[in-house]
Scaffold this motif. Structure first.
Motif, PDB file in Angstrom:
ATOM      1  N   THR A  29       0.829  -1.201   0.000  1.00  0.00           N
ATOM      2  CA  THR A  29       0.000   0.000   0.000  1.00  0.00           C
ATOM      3  C   THR A  29       0.865   1.252   0.000  1.00  0.00           C
ATOM      4  O   THR A  29       2.053   1.209   0.301  1.00  0.00           O
ATOM      5  CB  THR A  29      -0.935   0.013   1.218  1.00  0.00           C
ATOM      6  OG1 THR A  29      -0.143  -0.138   2.410  1.00  0.00           O
ATOM      7  CG2 THR A  29      -1.947  -1.125   1.140  1.00  0.00           C
ATOM      8  N   GLY A  30       0.240   2.390  -0.318  1.00  0.00           N
ATOM      9  CA  GLY A  30       0.957   3.657  -0.402  1.00  0.00           C
ATOM     10  C   GLY A  30       1.136   4.329   0.946  1.00  0.00           C
ATOM     11  O   GLY A  30       0.643   3.857   1.982  1.00  0.00           O
ATOM     12  N   ALA A 174      -4.602  -2.152  -2.219  1.00  0.00           N
ATOM     13  CA  ALA A 174      -3.754  -1.476  -3.197  1.00  0.00           C
ATOM     14  C   ALA A 174      -4.101  -1.935  -4.614  1.00  0.00           C
ATOM     15  O   ALA A 174      -4.536  -3.073  -4.812  1.00  0.00           O
ATOM     16  CB  ALA A 174      -2.287  -1.758  -2.903  1.00  0.00           C
ATOM     17  N   GLU A 207     -11.380   6.555  -1.021  1.00  0.00           N
ATOM     18  CA  GLU A 207     -10.029   6.562  -1.555  1.00  0.00           C
ATOM     19  C   GLU A 207      -9.077   7.120  -0.500  1.00  0.00           C
ATOM     20  O   GLU A 207      -9.410   8.043   0.237  1.00  0.00           O
ATOM     21  CB  GLU A 207      -9.959   7.419  -2.813  1.00  0.00           C
ATOM     22  CG  GLU A 207     -10.739   6.861  -3.985  1.00  0.00           C
ATOM     23  CD  GLU A 207     -10.582   7.706  -5.232  1.00  0.00           C
ATOM     24  OE1 GLU A 207      -9.764   8.653  -5.214  1.00  0.00           O
ATOM     25  OE2 GLU A 207     -11.258   7.425  -6.234  1.00  0.00           O
ATOM     26  N   GLY A 209      -5.127   8.102  -0.883  1.00  0.00           N
ATOM     27  CA  GLY A 209      -3.992   8.098  -1.796  1.00  0.00           C
ATOM     28  C   GLY A 209      -4.334   7.280  -3.024  1.00  0.00           C
ATOM     29  O   GLY A 209      -5.392   7.445  -3.628  1.00  0.00           O
ATOM     30  N   VAL A 210      -3.463   6.347  -3.371  1.00  0.00           N
ATOM     31  CA  VAL A 210      -3.698   5.490  -4.534  1.00  0.00           C
ATOM     32  C   VAL A 210      -4.514   4.255  -4.170  1.00  0.00           C
ATOM     33  O   VAL A 210      -4.857   3.447  -5.052  1.00  0.00           O
ATOM     34  CB  VAL A 210      -2.361   5.054  -5.161  1.00  0.00           C
ATOM     35  CG1 VAL A 210      -1.577   6.260  -5.647  1.00  0.00           C
ATOM     36  CG2 VAL A 210      -1.528   4.237  -4.173  1.00  0.00           C
ATOM     37  N   ASP A 211      -4.827   4.076  -2.904  1.00  0.00           N
ATOM     38  CA  ASP A 211      -5.479   2.865  -2.420  1.00  0.00           C
ATOM     39  C   ASP A 211      -6.956   3.101  -2.097  1.00  0.00           C
ATOM     40  O   ASP A 211      -7.451   4.220  -2.122  1.00  0.00           O
ATOM     41  CB  ASP A 211      -4.760   2.350  -1.174  1.00  0.00           C
ATOM     42  CG  ASP A 211      -3.266   2.159  -1.408  1.00  0.00           C
ATOM     43  OD1 ASP A 211      -2.913   1.584  -2.453  1.00  0.00           O
ATOM     44  OD2 ASP A 211      -2.472   2.583  -0.552  1.00  0.00           O
TER      45      ASP A 211
END
Length: 222
Positions: A29-30, A174, A207, A209-211
């Motif tokens: 994960t980010g 992720a 959401e 971040g990107v995850d």
């Protein structure tokens, strides 16, 4: 309730894996999800992991957040594999560590070495399904711990689920795929019929971040 509330925290790929087959896992994960995971640690009285996580990753299991408290560290380690040289043992004097082991293992050389470093080693019964996690939670409640964040690994998560001991799930997913050979976030549940599956209600998804961050509560029996 005679036990602490338990939150299962998962950080996985889209297909529910936590590591490659060889154990590599950094970082699925980010950063935003990892920071939220550290905040979850600060919000719980204790954090619990299995022996593989404690031995192979050599974690500190702290928040690493200035001004936030660190949780009581709990290791389910039936044979007391945790090294006295580990980060956990070396910091036990200032940040408590409790190791749950199988009966008799609390008198081994490794256990005595941990005790000399102020690690609390507590024996509980063991069966084919693993250590008695119900009794362990009861003992944690007696220590004044009201909430536990369960972080890993898959075998320990499965044991808690099989005993209906998971109250909420915080799942960080992720946008990656690790495949069938990857290590699953949740181990064997020994299910033989679809009617016996464990059900949870999703209470939030967002959401981060990107995850994706999904939150679940145990579905009450009706």
């Amino acid at each position: 309730m005679k036990r602490p509330l338990v939150t299962l925290k998962l950080a996985t790929s889209l297909d529910g894996k936590i590591a490659l087959a060889n154990g590599q896992s950094e970082w699925i994960t980010g950063e935003a999800a990892r920071r939220q995971g550290r905040l979850l640690r600060a919000e719980h009285d204790a954090i619990a992991v299995g022996s593989n996580t404690a031995v192979l990753d050599n974690p500190q299991l702290t928040t690493r957040l200035e001004g936030r408290k660190n949780p009581h560290r709990v290791i389910f380690d039936s044979q007391v594999r945790l090294s006295p040289e580990s980060n956990l043992a070396q910091t036990a004097r200032t940040n408590p560590v409790t190791v749950f082991c199988s009966e008799g293992a609390e008198t081994t050389v490794s256990a005595m070495a941990l005790k000399s470093l102020h690690v609390q080693v507590l024996p509980v019964a063991k069966s084919e399904a693993g250590l008695d996690v119900k009794l362990a939670l009861s003992l944690l409640k007696n220590l004044g711990l009201q909430t536990v964040l369960l972080e890993g690994g898959g075998t320990l998560a499965a044991s808690f689920i099989r005993h209906n001991l998971v109250d909420t799930i915080e799942w960080f997913r992720a946008p990656v795929v690790l495949g069938a050979e990857g290590r699953p976030a949740i181990g064997n549940l020994a299910l033989e019929h679809i009617s016996n599956i464990y059900r949870f209600d999703r209470i939030d998804v967002q959401e981060i971040g990107v995850d994706i961050w999904e939150r679940y509560q145990v579905k009450p029996n009706i």
